[in-house]
Scaffold this motif. Structure first.
Motif, PDB file in Angstrom:
ATOM      1  N   ALA A 398       5.142  11.282  -4.268  1.00  0.00           N
ATOM      2  CA  ALA A 398       3.980  11.587  -3.911  1.00  0.00           C
ATOM      3  C   ALA A 398       2.703  10.503  -3.548  1.00  0.00           C
ATOM      4  O   ALA A 398       2.107  10.517  -2.357  1.00  0.00           O
ATOM      5  N   PHE A 399       2.754   9.617  -4.526  1.00  0.00           N
ATOM      6  CA  PHE A 399       1.930   8.619  -4.363  1.00  0.00           C
ATOM      7  C   PHE A 399       2.394   7.520  -3.210  1.00  0.00           C
ATOM      8  O   PHE A 399       1.497   6.924  -2.763  1.00  0.00           O
ATOM      9  N   GLU A 400       3.552   7.326  -3.111  1.00  0.00           N
ATOM     10  CA  GLU A 400       3.915   6.703  -1.813  1.00  0.00           C
ATOM     11  C   GLU A 400       3.704   7.431  -0.598  1.00  0.00           C
ATOM     12  O   GLU A 400       3.154   6.518   0.209  1.00  0.00           O
ATOM     13  N   ALA A 438       3.894   5.588 -11.769  1.00  0.00           N
ATOM     14  CA  ALA A 438       2.801   6.455 -11.414  1.00  0.00           C
ATOM     15  C   ALA A 438       1.458   5.957 -11.575  1.00  0.00           C
ATOM     16  O   ALA A 438       0.471   5.885 -10.861  1.00  0.00           O
ATOM     17  N   GLN A 439       1.050   5.187 -12.865  1.00  0.00           N
ATOM     18  CA  GLN A 439      -0.150   4.678 -13.387  1.00  0.00           C
ATOM     19  C   GLN A 439      -0.398   3.416 -12.110  1.00  0.00           C
ATOM     20  O   GLN A 439      -1.598   3.241 -11.878  1.00  0.00           O
ATOM     21  N   ARG A 440       0.651   2.601 -12.020  1.00  0.00           N
ATOM     22  CA  ARG A 440       0.372   1.566 -10.986  1.00  0.00           C
ATOM     23  C   ARG A 440      -0.081   2.027  -9.673  1.00  0.00           C
ATOM     24  O   ARG A 440      -0.916   1.377  -9.196  1.00  0.00           O
ATOM     25  N   ARG A 441       0.611   2.934  -9.015  1.00  0.00           N
ATOM     26  CA  ARG A 441       0.472   3.550  -7.931  1.00  0.00           C
ATOM     27  C   ARG A 441      -0.959   3.968  -7.646  1.00  0.00           C
ATOM     28  O   ARG A 441      -1.689   3.962  -6.768  1.00  0.00           O
ATOM     29  N   LEU A 442      -1.486   4.839  -9.101  1.00  0.00           N
ATOM     30  CA  LEU A 442      -2.773   5.288  -8.897  1.00  0.00           C
ATOM     31  C   LEU A 442      -3.782   4.246  -8.952  1.00  0.00           C
ATOM     32  O   LEU A 442      -4.851   4.196  -8.108  1.00  0.00           O
ATOM     33  N   LEU A 443      -3.494   3.040  -9.897  1.00  0.00           N
ATOM     34  CA  LEU A 443      -4.370   2.029  -9.686  1.00  0.00           C
ATOM     35  C   LEU A 443      -4.677   1.552  -8.429  1.00  0.00           C
ATOM     36  O   LEU A 443      -5.810   1.086  -7.785  1.00  0.00           O
ATOM     37  N   ALA A 444      -3.349   1.305  -7.719  1.00  0.00           N
ATOM     38  CA  ALA A 444      -3.419   0.756  -6.361  1.00  0.00           C
ATOM     39  C   ALA A 444      -4.287   1.340  -5.374  1.00  0.00           C
ATOM     40  O   ALA A 444      -5.159   0.857  -4.513  1.00  0.00           O
ATOM     41  N   SER A 456     -11.087  11.392   1.587  1.00  0.00           N
ATOM     42  CA  SER A 456     -10.445  10.149   1.327  1.00  0.00           C
ATOM     43  C   SER A 456      -8.938  10.320   0.670  1.00  0.00           C
ATOM     44  O   SER A 456      -8.375  11.518   0.292  1.00  0.00           O
ATOM     45  N   THR A 457      -7.866   9.347   0.624  1.00  0.00           N
ATOM     46  CA  THR A 457      -6.633   9.528  -0.012  1.00  0.00           C
ATOM     47  C   THR A 457      -6.819   9.735  -1.297  1.00  0.00           C
ATOM     48  O   THR A 457      -6.072  10.605  -1.903  1.00  0.00           O
ATOM     49  N   LEU A 458      -7.648   9.172  -2.129  1.00  0.00           N
ATOM     50  CA  LEU A 458      -8.024   9.483  -3.230  1.00  0.00           C
ATOM     51  C   LEU A 458      -8.445  11.121  -3.687  1.00  0.00           C
ATOM     52  O   LEU A 458      -8.249  11.541  -4.398  1.00  0.00           O
ATOM     53  N   GLY A 459      -9.376  11.368  -2.952  1.00  0.00           N
ATOM     54  CA  GLY A 459      -9.930  12.747  -2.619  1.00  0.00           C
ATOM     55  C   GLY A 459      -8.532  13.709  -2.397  1.00  0.00           C
ATOM     56  O   GLY A 459      -8.687  14.769  -3.130  1.00  0.00           O
ATOM     57  N   PRO A 527     -11.206  -5.915  -9.401  1.00  0.00           N
ATOM     58  CA  PRO A 527     -12.225  -4.653  -9.838  1.00  0.00           C
ATOM     59  C   PRO A 527     -11.625  -3.580 -10.559  1.00  0.00           C
ATOM     60  O   PRO A 527     -12.118  -2.531 -10.565  1.00  0.00           O
ATOM     61  N   THR A 528     -10.391  -3.732 -11.104  1.00  0.00           N
ATOM     62  CA  THR A 528      -9.585  -2.619 -11.619  1.00  0.00           C
ATOM     63  C   THR A 528     -10.294  -2.247 -12.909  1.00  0.00           C
ATOM     64  O   THR A 528     -10.646  -0.764 -12.647  1.00  0.00           O
ATOM     65  N   VAL A 529     -10.868  -2.761 -13.796  1.00  0.00           N
ATOM     66  CA  VAL A 529     -11.749  -2.234 -14.789  1.00  0.00           C
ATOM     67  C   VAL A 529     -13.008  -1.380 -14.431  1.00  0.00           C
ATOM     68  O   VAL A 529     -13.001  -0.412 -14.766  1.00  0.00           O
ATOM     69  N   LEU A 530     -13.870  -2.252 -13.520  1.00  0.00           N
ATOM     70  CA  LEU A 530     -14.498  -1.273 -12.841  1.00  0.00           C
ATOM     71  C   LEU A 530     -14.421  -0.053 -12.237  1.00  0.00           C
ATOM     72  O   LEU A 530     -15.069   0.836 -12.515  1.00  0.00           O
ATOM     73  N   TYR A 531     -13.411  -0.214 -11.534  1.00  0.00           N
ATOM     74  CA  TYR A 531     -13.127   1.213 -10.727  1.00  0.00           C
ATOM     75  C   TYR A 531     -12.517   2.289 -11.658  1.00  0.00           C
ATOM     76  O   TYR A 531     -12.824   3.482 -11.451  1.00  0.00           O
ATOM     77  N   LEU A 532     -11.643   1.547 -12.796  1.00  0.00           N
ATOM     78  CA  LEU A 532     -11.237   2.940 -13.574  1.00  0.00           C
ATOM     79  C   LEU A 532     -12.210   3.370 -14.429  1.00  0.00           C
ATOM     80  O   LEU A 532     -12.396   4.517 -15.050  1.00  0.00           O
TER      81      LEU A 532
END
Length: 884
Positions: A398-400, A438-444, A456-459, A527-532
């Motif tokens: 689904a993340f793909e 799944a974790q990797r794809r969500l972070l991306a 948005s896609t995240l939304g 920016p991964t830490v900031l966004y997470l």
């Protein structure tokens, strides 16, 4: 048969049964179906005599119910929509009018509110061409009493003319009505005072979905449609649950309002938790105490009305010894409203999907399939799958699909959306948080700056419940609201808005508004830490305890699960733990204090962490509500960042104090020079020189500013000056929204105070010159207050009756040279007057003040000479007495 008195009693008993079962029955559809059945029986019994008497003269007659009663969703105080169906257009008008009166009057006498229309089949069918309501009523209509044959013939004719194979025009009208209505009622699910019927995701959307299903398949029974493969099981489950939640809330709302209310305003939000079983039932002794507590402790006419309203349900004396405090009430309200937001969101999204699947197939052949890879392709500009059931077999795909949607700037096809939604509910999907892929794809997806769109896609991942599958801690904040006028978004929506703002900063879209933030974001290599941290910064709000401490624990867990390195995990946890620190310090403390900066710098540790904390703080403040991050808040936050950064670069060495130019006030703290632009500093200097030259005691200057008026007061400093000014403003109905108070250490000392103000009368355009001159004259006079200060006036007219509790805190500045007094209380006209007078009467000179009003909360900070414990106790007692 029954008479009107018996009918009234039967309906009263039916409502009481509904009320009694409401706390235990989670499905409002069950409860309102029972109530609707009782109402329908009562209508039939009351109407039958009139229909039987008229039949020989008027031919075959039928009384039909339409609307909510026909759908068996009638609220306890909703109107009845009825149609008297007569076959003959040439029936004498006086005969039909008399019949309508004979049908309607017993219903009114029984306490019902019927809306009775008279139609012939031909007139009804003809009117449905242009009137969507008449058309939908053809789908709803059910016979309550009389001859069913005319209604059966009418339904058959309507099916041929408007529905079935001929439904395309009807479905377009439904979608047009939905779009227009959504725009009229706010355009979003996330309104804190929603309309349960007409708002996006409300009961009207459910009705629209039912109409589309009935027009397409001849039935709106979700179970039958699922068995036939027309609606997926996941959509059926979510729609049924959403419908039950919305109907239950509507029943509670109407019982609380005792009328046909649909808008869930703050006033009624505070009445429904006891009805839903989230607090003691108002009919119990503790429920009576709750009513008493609201009436006696909220300190407002509205609070008194709310208390009386709750106590009236019990029929007992509202005076009680027990109480339910505001915090418990707010928690219960937020729990009820979280159920609403989740239900409305599901109704909006999945109802729309079901309606889309009702559209007739296009006459043209399917567009050409363009493969993207072995699993996905584009068809007609939408993303489709080439393999059945791939998401159920591997939910991580689904993340793909979401990534391809973003990369190719297309939408998911309806079938793909449905397949992901179905897969998200499976047991396998509930284990996604344990899958590194799944974790990797969500972070991306989380850090992708080009993720734009509405949603948005995240939304969209949030709407599809994918976020909470990968981050289970997200689930409790989905749809969670905060019951106040400060926060206007649910917690999850606020968070997604904050992430979206970070991405706009990354794309350079805020370069002019937030130049420092733009430059700092560009300096981050990853920016991964900031966004997470931004994604989970408010996750602690769903649990008990301090939200920052709890949130930090959650952030650490989420970061470890996401595979971040240990130093990054630590930093992510720190950012969440400290995400309120910079806003609070910048707005409530003296930034010219070097020890304050030293403590913050050593607490944060390094430049990267400081930069990330600044960016998180900025987007968090900006996305609480529109306009919250105004220019002065941003200036203070920028200043705190730059001062702290300077310390981290220099180590323990202090920066040199700023030197005023010849045409600026000298000797002012650094914060003054940061807060005001050079032009304003020059104006302040000119006003101070004029004050001395004219031997005046006070001068006021009024200027327009963003969102308010800027009132500058330059005056000879003297004990009680701020209290005097607050009294003068209050006497002239001028409301202080914010204040910065400074004193120039010259001889004589000159106060330079800048207030953000507005007229108390919302209809007033501004402050006229006569009022300004009168205030200036009053400030020139001696001030000697006597007796108690004037009573607090009723607070500004907003809907909630929950009072912001008065909290008074004492702290020392880092050097121990001043005491910091933090006062938070319910905003009301006269509050600043009372606070400053308390300081004056206790003999404490205010050295620096930071006053701010945000929605219903006054949040003021005052620096004074050091206070010992006895002085603190006396000041606290006087403040509490003046603010009670």
């Amino acid at each position: 048969m029954i008479d009107a008195t018996q009918a009234r009693q039967a309906l009263h008993e039916a409502r009481e049964r509904l009320r009694a079962r409401l706390p235990q029955e989670p499905d409002g559809a069950v409860l309102l179906a029972e109530l609707s059945a009782q109402v329908e029986r009562t209508v039939a019994q009351l109407a039958m005599p009139a229909l039987a008497d008229a039949a020989p003269r008027a031919g075959r007659l039928a009384l039909l119910c339409v609307g909510a009663l026909a759908r068996r969703e009638l609220g306890p105080h909703s109107d009845l929509d009825l149609v008297l169906l007569t076959e003959h257009e040439d029936d004498p008008a006086e005969v039909i009018d008399e019949l309508a009166r004979r049908v309607a009057h017993p219903l009114w006498d029984a306490g019902l509110r019927p809306n009775l229309l008279v139609h012939t089949p031909e007139a009804w069918l003809a009117g449905a061409v242009d009137d969507l309501t008449l058309c939908t009523e053809l789908l709803d209509a059910r016979v309550v009493a009389g001859d069913p044959a005319p209604a059966g013939a009418l339904r058959a004719a309507a099916a041929r003319r408007y529905f079935g194979e001929a439904r395309a025009a009807f479905l377009r009208r439904i979608e047009d009505e939905c779009r227009e209505r959504h725009g009229r009622y706010g355009g979003t699910v996330y309104l804190v005072q929603p309309d349960l019927k007409h708002g996006p995701g409300g009961l009207r959307d459910w009705a629209a979905t039912r109409w589309c299903l009935a027009a397409t398949h001849g039935t709106d029974d979700l179970g039958v449609l699922q068995a036939a493969g027309h609606v997926g099981p996941r959509a059926v489950a979510l729609l049924a649950s959403a419908r039950g939640t919305l109907l239950r809330l509507r029943a509670a709302l109407q019982l609380a309002a005792k009328r046909g209310q649909d808008r869930l305003v703050f006033q009624y939000q505070e009445l429904i938790p006891p009805l839903l079983g989230l607090l003691p039932d108002p009919g119990s002794d503790l429920g009576s105490d709750l009513g008493s507590n609201l009436g006696s402790n909220l300190g407002s006419n509205l609070g008194s009305n709310l208390g009386s309203e709750l106590a009236s349900h019990s029929g007992s004396d509202p005076a009680g010894a027990g109480s339910v405090d505001d915090a418990r009430l707010v928690t219960a309200i937020e729990e009820a409203m979280q159920g609403y937001f989740r239900a409305a969101h599901d109704m909006l999204r999945y109802g729309g999907r079901v309606r889309a699947r009702c559209q007739p197939a296009p006459p043209d052949p399917l567009p050409v399939l363009r493969r993207l890879d072995e699993r996905f392709a584009l068809r007609g500009g939408k993303l489709v799958t080439t393999e059945p059931d791939i998401f159920e077999e591997s939910p991580v795909l689904a993340f793909e699909a979401l990534a391809l949607r973003r990369a190719h700037d297309v939408e998911l096809s309806g079938e793909t959306f449905d397949a992901i939604a179905e897969a998200a509910g499976t047991l396998r999907a509930r284990r996604l948080h344990d899958e590194p892929e799944a974790q990797r794809r969500l972070l991306a997806l989380l850090v992708d700056p080009d993720d734009v769109g509405a949603p948005s896609t995240l939304g969209l991942g949030n709407e599809l419940r994918l976020l909470e599958r990968v981050i289970p801690e997200w689930g409790p904040i989905r749809g969670r609201m905060q019951h106040d006028t400060y926060h206007v978004y649910t917690v999850d929506q606020h968070t997604l808005e904050a992430v979206a703002m970070l991405k706009r900063i990354a794309r350079g879209e805020h370069n002019k508004d937030y130049p420092l933030a733009t430059a700092l974001h560009l300096s981050l290599d990853d920016p991964t830490v900031l966004y997470l941290a931004t994604l989970v910064h408010d996750a602690g709000k769903a649990e008990d305890g301090d939200q920052c401490e709890t949130g930090s624990v959650i952030a650490r867990r989420v970061a470890e699960r996401a595979g971040l390195a240990p130093p990054e995990v630590d930093r992510c946890a720190m950012l969440v733990a400290e995400h309120l620190t910079m806003p609070l310090l910048s707005q409530k403390r003296d930034l010219s204090d070097p020890l304050l900066i030293t403590e913050l710098a050593e607490r944060i540790g390094d430049r990267r962490a400081l930069t990330e904390l600044y960016l998180l703080s900025l987007v968090d403040m900006a996305c609480v509500r529109p306009g919250n991050l105004n220019s002065w808040k941003r200036t203070l936050l920028d200043e705190l960042y730059l001062l702290t950064l300077g310390y981290l670069r220099r180590g323990h060495r202090l920066a040199a104090a700023r030197v005023a130019r010849p045409d600026e006030p000298e000797g002012m703290p650094d914060r003054y020079y940061s807060l005001y632009e050079r032009q304003l500093r020059q104006e302040h200097y000119a006003l101070a020189e004029r004050l001395r030259a004219e031997q005046r005691r006070a001068i006021l200057e009024l200027q327009a500013a963003a969102g308010s008026l800027r009132l500058t007061m330059v005056a000879l400093d003297r004990p009680g000056l701020l209290a005097h000014a607050a009294s003068v403003f209050d006497d002239h109905d001028v409301e202080v929204l914010a204040a910065d108070v400074f004193t120039q250490p010259t001889e004589p000392r000159v106060a330079i105070d800048v207030f953000r103000v507005g007229p108390r009368d919302a209809a007033a355009v501004g402050i006229d010159p006569e009022t300004l001159a009168s205030m200036e004259h009053a400030l020139e006079q001696e001030w000697a207050p006597h007796g108690e200060p004037p009573r607090l006036r009723p607070r500004r007219p907003w809907d909630s009756g929950i009072r912001v509790p008065t909290q008074i805190g004492f702290d020392r500045d880092p050097a121990g040279e001043r005491t910091v007094v933090d006062v938070q209380t319910q905003e009301a006209p006269g509050v600043l007057r009372r606070i400053t007078r308390a300081f004056h009467e206790e003999g404490h000179e205010i050295l620096l003040a930071r006053c701010d009003t945000e929605a219903d909360r006054a949040s003021d900070v005052f620096y004074v000479a050091p206070l010992d414990e006895a002085a603190q106790r006396r000041l606290r007692e006087r403040l509490e007495r003046y603010l009670s």
